[in-house]
Design a protein around this motif. Structure first.
Motif, mmCIF file in Angstrom:
data_model
loop_
_atom_site.group_PDB
_atom_site.id
_atom_site.type_symbol
_atom_site.label_atom_id
_atom_site.label_comp_id
_atom_site.label_asym_id
_atom_site.label_seq_id
_atom_site.Cartn_x
_atom_site.Cartn_y
_atom_site.Cartn_z
ATOM 1 N N ASP A 450 116.089 82.206 49.629
ATOM 2 C CA ASP A 450 116.302 80.918 48.966
ATOM 3 C C ASP A 450 115.035 80.485 48.224
ATOM 4 O O ASP A 450 113.932 80.535 48.762
ATOM 5 C CB ASP A 450 116.695 79.863 50.006
ATOM 6 C CG ASP A 450 116.943 78.508 49.366
ATOM 7 O OD1 ASP A 450 116.100 77.613 49.546
ATOM 8 O OD2 ASP A 450 117.958 78.365 48.668
ATOM 9 N N GLN A 451 115.195 80.032 47.003
ATOM 10 C CA GLN A 451 114.085 79.711 46.111
ATOM 11 C C GLN A 451 113.174 78.609 46.671
ATOM 12 O O GLN A 451 111.962 78.634 46.474
ATOM 13 C CB GLN A 451 114.667 79.249 44.755
ATOM 14 C CG GLN A 451 113.647 78.991 43.664
ATOM 15 C CD GLN A 451 113.140 80.262 43.006
ATOM 16 O OE1 GLN A 451 113.784 81.307 43.109
ATOM 17 N NE2 GLN A 451 112.000 80.189 42.344
ATOM 18 N N ASP A 452 113.764 77.643 47.385
ATOM 19 C CA ASP A 452 113.001 76.439 47.750
ATOM 20 C C ASP A 452 112.482 76.441 49.185
ATOM 21 O O ASP A 452 111.853 75.475 49.609
ATOM 22 C CB ASP A 452 113.880 75.197 47.536
ATOM 23 C CG ASP A 452 114.349 75.081 46.082
ATOM 24 O OD1 ASP A 452 113.509 75.335 45.192
ATOM 25 O OD2 ASP A 452 115.528 74.770 45.857
ATOM 26 N N THR A 453 112.754 77.500 49.963
ATOM 27 C CA THR A 453 112.336 77.507 51.368
ATOM 28 C C THR A 453 110.838 77.814 51.478
ATOM 29 O O THR A 453 110.380 78.862 51.032
ATOM 30 C CB THR A 453 113.124 78.569 52.167
ATOM 31 O OG1 THR A 453 114.516 78.312 52.024
ATOM 32 C CG2 THR A 453 112.740 78.527 53.636
ATOM 33 N N PRO A 454 110.058 76.891 52.079
ATOM 34 C CA PRO A 454 108.630 77.169 52.243
ATOM 35 C C PRO A 454 108.401 78.218 53.343
ATOM 36 O O PRO A 454 109.227 78.369 54.252
ATOM 37 C CB PRO A 454 108.033 75.812 52.671
ATOM 38 C CG PRO A 454 109.127 74.812 52.535
ATOM 39 C CD PRO A 454 110.420 75.564 52.590
ATOM 40 N N VAL A 455 107.284 78.928 53.239
ATOM 41 C CA VAL A 455 106.906 79.868 54.294
ATOM 42 C C VAL A 455 105.499 79.537 54.788
ATOM 43 O O VAL A 455 104.587 79.301 53.991
ATOM 44 C CB VAL A 455 106.990 81.349 53.829
ATOM 45 C CG1 VAL A 455 108.413 81.748 53.544
ATOM 46 C CG2 VAL A 455 106.127 81.625 52.630
ATOM 47 N N LEU A 540 107.221 70.279 57.318
ATOM 48 C CA LEU A 540 107.733 71.476 56.648
ATOM 49 C C LEU A 540 108.871 72.121 57.438
ATOM 50 O O LEU A 540 109.895 72.525 56.867
ATOM 51 C CB LEU A 540 106.606 72.498 56.454
ATOM 52 C CG LEU A 540 105.563 72.192 55.376
ATOM 53 C CD1 LEU A 540 104.385 73.160 55.490
ATOM 54 C CD2 LEU A 540 106.185 72.270 53.989
ATOM 55 N N ILE A 541 108.686 72.219 58.765
ATOM 56 C CA ILE A 541 109.683 72.924 59.596
ATOM 57 C C ILE A 541 110.954 72.106 59.769
ATOM 58 O O ILE A 541 112.075 72.621 59.647
ATOM 59 C CB ILE A 541 109.061 73.299 60.962
ATOM 60 C CG1 ILE A 541 108.000 74.399 60.766
ATOM 61 C CG2 ILE A 541 110.129 73.775 61.944
ATOM 62 C CD1 ILE A 541 107.131 74.650 61.973
ATOM 63 N N VAL A 542 110.803 70.800 60.025
ATOM 64 C CA VAL A 542 111.970 69.975 60.342
ATOM 65 C C VAL A 542 112.685 69.488 59.084
ATOM 66 O O VAL A 542 113.918 69.548 58.992
ATOM 67 C CB VAL A 542 111.553 68.783 61.240
ATOM 68 C CG1 VAL A 542 112.714 67.816 61.437
ATOM 69 C CG2 VAL A 542 111.054 69.288 62.578
ATOM 70 N N ASN A 543 111.906 69.026 58.092
ATOM 71 C CA ASN A 543 112.528 68.408 56.915
ATOM 72 C C ASN A 543 112.772 69.390 55.768
ATOM 73 O O ASN A 543 113.705 69.203 54.987
ATOM 74 C CB ASN A 543 111.674 67.235 56.415
ATOM 75 C CG ASN A 543 111.564 66.146 57.482
ATOM 76 O OD1 ASN A 543 112.532 65.877 58.187
ATOM 77 N ND2 ASN A 543 110.394 65.544 57.608
ATOM 78 N N GLU A 544 111.924 70.410 55.650
ATOM 79 C CA GLU A 544 112.079 71.334 54.526
ATOM 80 C C GLU A 544 112.572 72.720 54.959
ATOM 81 O O GLU A 544 112.624 73.649 54.160
ATOM 82 C CB GLU A 544 110.756 71.445 53.763
ATOM 83 C CG GLU A 544 110.332 70.103 53.153
ATOM 84 C CD GLU A 544 109.197 70.273 52.162
ATOM 85 O OE1 GLU A 544 109.239 71.235 51.372
ATOM 86 O OE2 GLU A 544 108.264 69.450 52.198
ATOM 87 N N GLY A 591 116.037 83.167 62.716
ATOM 88 C CA GLY A 591 115.141 83.971 61.892
ATOM 89 C C GLY A 591 114.079 83.153 61.195
ATOM 90 O O GLY A 591 113.406 83.628 60.272
ATOM 91 N N ARG A 592 113.891 81.904 61.650
ATOM 92 C CA ARG A 592 112.887 81.030 61.024
ATOM 93 C C ARG A 592 111.545 81.058 61.774
ATOM 94 O O ARG A 592 110.583 80.444 61.329
ATOM 95 C CB ARG A 592 113.419 79.594 60.941
ATOM 96 C CG ARG A 592 114.537 79.427 59.928
ATOM 97 C CD ARG A 592 115.058 77.999 59.884
ATOM 98 N NE ARG A 592 113.975 77.042 59.727
ATOM 99 C CZ ARG A 592 114.061 75.759 60.084
ATOM 100 N NH1 ARG A 592 115.182 75.298 60.644
ATOM 101 N NH2 ARG A 592 113.047 74.948 59.907
ATOM 102 N N PHE A 593 111.498 81.754 62.898
ATOM 103 C CA PHE A 593 110.230 82.021 63.586
ATOM 104 C C PHE A 593 110.194 83.521 63.860
ATOM 105 O O PHE A 593 111.039 84.045 64.589
ATOM 106 C CB PHE A 593 110.132 81.225 64.899
ATOM 107 C CG PHE A 593 108.890 81.549 65.696
ATOM 108 C CD1 PHE A 593 107.694 80.904 65.432
ATOM 109 C CD2 PHE A 593 108.907 82.519 66.691
ATOM 110 C CE1 PHE A 593 106.533 81.215 66.160
ATOM 111 C CE2 PHE A 593 107.767 82.835 67.412
ATOM 112 C CZ PHE A 593 106.577 82.178 67.142
ATOM 113 N N GLN A 594 109.243 84.219 63.230
ATOM 114 C CA GLN A 594 109.161 85.673 63.381
ATOM 115 C C GLN A 594 107.712 86.073 63.624
ATOM 116 O O GLN A 594 106.791 85.422 63.120
ATOM 117 C CB GLN A 594 109.665 86.385 62.113
ATOM 118 C CG GLN A 594 111.120 86.116 61.766
ATOM 119 C CD GLN A 594 111.502 86.747 60.432
ATOM 120 O OE1 GLN A 594 111.096 87.856 60.111
ATOM 121 N NE2 GLN A 594 112.274 86.025 59.633
#
Length: 599
Positions: A450-455, A540-544, A591-594
């Motif tokens: 996804d284009q807008d997902t921060p890492v 970042l984690i909760v809102n974005e 898959g958001r914590f690796q």
């Protein structure tokens, strides 16, 4: 008089680094001594459909990554967990599962535990509880393996007793080698009998059996010349290889022994490196696929046998069978016995003594060693995996890696050196063409499409390698929301890729947090920076819906960073300790914590 047939045992292994394979082969030798008809195979080499007709099987398997099966049992794993398999399909199978793991990893022996449960679901009869070997034990895996095997043989011989008048073969009896070796003195005649190396385009992507011979383009030191740690950024040209990869993938590199070690080995065993031979297997054992049909002694020693690794207990067991000198025989027996494991640890494991050095310490035995047993005595050189540190979008036709050269001192006078890192670091592409056998496989880290997902990426030291690939890839696609936590000892000594990061920060493409642990009196690590920026990370984690990644050494950092993240959940999100654990587990499930760690 009716003669009883020898009982049949199948030993199947899933092994990533060779430890499970070594243990499986040891079980195979013990089975031979107990007069079993035994086969030892990698799980993916075995026709899994035949499992329903096997009477007795031992499974020996390790766990890799985040609870994943080793590469050579993945096909078996997928088949065994098919939902369509009938519940009683393995009702005739007696079995036992032995796991080899490391309790410092969160999913300790996950594969062995899950396999044991699945075999029971399919109706198999486990002869004893799953064995859980632990590398963290003072005596290593053998602390669990020895008593587990004693119990296994006791139970097996109850079910499959030896025929009357037949006894277990003593440890003094030398078992036959797996292969017969035939020297060919008249075949050389200037012909090249080595296998063809691949550096030209072919139809299938490169693999371990058919690696691509990539040209080394550059080999650049990225730590200060006065810094104790030598770290390299190495660039390979893979043009024409058909290799494709994404951020998070790994490159496998097949190293080789040094010419000096090969020469010393040949001197110790009085071998001519330029002689050629063929192998004939006994008992239909397959000839190793990486060996050419007509092979030189030099190829065998330089590219196939791991003569510079730290030998395992099985090495001493087999070597003892050739001892003619009484003192050497007693010492080898002691080092291979269950009671002598502390001595073995002190002599070999702790100081990282190599097999070549052991042979030098037992000169009488080494002189008596038969070359036919070399493939029983030494493991195959295993490929080394490196996180790819570059993006194909930014560097087309190239693979780059960050390589820390392994060198340390023990009580042995000569420094200990990593086989692959020393070999690669010694290559100088400016002095001539350097070719390195490599191939690529999927890695454990998956980045959002996804284009807008921060890492958010936490990668101290060479752990930053997969994140360099991800940042290059994301920036080339115009993605922002890249947050990197990088840690090292000193800003002036080991701040890898500094100019690259600073340029991206100036362009607004990267937010960088650094931790230079030795640049102030109190040590500052990446976990401290995670806590400091807790409010930003929570948002970042909760809102974005950001993804959070950790990569690096498995010793303490991953656990410390994970604890820091949970403390952020508690302080910024007002969660209880139990709730922060639940949130972390949910992020992992999505898959958001690796994490990708190595020891």
């Amino acid at each position: 008089m009716l003669l009883m047939a020898a009982p049949t045992l199948l030993v199947l292994f899933g092994s990533q680094t060779g430890t499970a394979q070594d243990t499986a082969e040891r079980i195979g030798r013990q089975a031979q001594r107990r007069r079993f008809h035994v086969r030892v195979e990698a799980l993916d080499s075995y026709n899994v459909v035949s499992l329903i007709s096997e009477p007795l099987v031992v499974f020996v398997c390790s766990t890799t990554g985040q609870g994943d099966p080793p590469d050579n049992m993945k096909s078996f794993w997928r088949f065994l967990f098919r939902k369509s398999l009938p519940a009683g399909s393995l009702c005739r199978l007696d079995c036992a599962v032995l796991g080899l793991g490391d309790s410092s990893y969160p999913r300790f022996n996950f594969v062995a535990k899950k396999l044991h449960k699945r075999l029971i679901q399919l109706g198999a009869n486990p002869l004893l509880p799953v064995g859980l070997g632990d590398e963290q034990h003072d005596l290593g895996q053998d602390a669990v393996i020895d008593p587990w095997l004693s119990a296994f043989w006791e139970r097996s011989l109850e079910l499959y007793p030896l025929p009357v008048g037949v006894s277990v073969l003593s440890e003094d009896v030398l078992l036959p080698s797996r292969y017969e070796l035939h020297f060919l003195d008249d075949v050389t005649n200037g012909l090249s009998l080595e296998p063809p190396d691949r550096d030209t385009p072919l139809s299938a992507p490169p693999s371990q059996l058919h690696p691509f011979l990539a040209r080394m383009v550059s080999n650049q030191r990225v730590t200060h010349s006065s810094h104790f740690q030598d770290v390299r950024l190495i660039d390979f040209d893979i043009t024409g290889s058909q290799i494709q990869f994404s951020a998070g993938d790994v490159v496998m590199i097949q190293p080789q022994n040094s010419p000096e070690d090969v020469d010393q080995f040949c001197q110790l065993l009085h071998l001519d490196p330029d002689r050629f031979f063929t192998l004939t297997p006994r008992d239909n054992a397959p000839v190793p696929a990486r060996l050419p049909q007509t092979c030189s002694v030099r190829f065998l020693l330089e590219r196939f046998l791991d003569i510079s690794s730290v030998p395992k207990r099985s090495f001493f067991e087999l070597l003892g069978g050739f001892a003619t000198n009484e003192l050497e025989r007693e010492k080898l027996r002691e080092l291979s016995s269950a009671q002598g494991q502390e001595d073995l640890h002190s002599y070999c494991t702790r100081p990282r003594r190599t097999a070549l050095e052991v042979l030098s310490d037992f000169p009488h035995t080494t002189t008596a060693l038969s070359i036919e047993y070399l493939l029983d005595l030494f493991p195959e050189i295993k490929p080394r995996s490196f996180s790819i540190a570059s993006s194909l979008q930014v560097h087309p036709g190239r693979i780059q890696i960050l390589l820390a050269v392994v060198m340390f001192k023990t009580r042995i006078h000569r420094p200990r050196r990593g086989l692959c890192s020393t070999w690669l670091a010694s290559q100088d592409p400016e002095q001539g063409v350097v070719r390195v056998p490599l191939w690529v496989k999927k890695g454990g880290l998956k980045f959002p499409t996804d284009q807008d997902t921060p890492v958010i990426m936490v990668g101290p030291g060479t752990g930053v390698a997969p994140f360099r690939a991800a940042i290059q890839e994301r920036v080339s696609q115009g993605r922002r929301g890249n947050y990197l936590f990088f840690g090292c000892r000193q800003e002036s000594m080991d701040f890898y890729c500094r100019s690259e990061w600073e340029e991206l920060v100036r362009a607004g493409s990267l937010t960088l947090f650094t931790a230079f642990s030795r640049d102030q009196e109190d040590k500052v690590y990446v976990q401290h920076r995670v806590r400091e920026h807790g409010r930003l990370l929570w948002d970042l984690i909760v809102n974005e819906k950001a993804h959070f990644y950790i990569a690096g050494n498995a010793k303490q950092m991953p656990a410390a960073v994970t604890d820091a993240l949970k403390s952020v959940f508690e302080s910024e999100g007002r969660l209880s300790a139990a709730e922060s654990e639940e949130l972390l587990a949910e992020l992992e499930r999505l898959g958001r914590f690796q994490s990708e760690t190595w020891s």
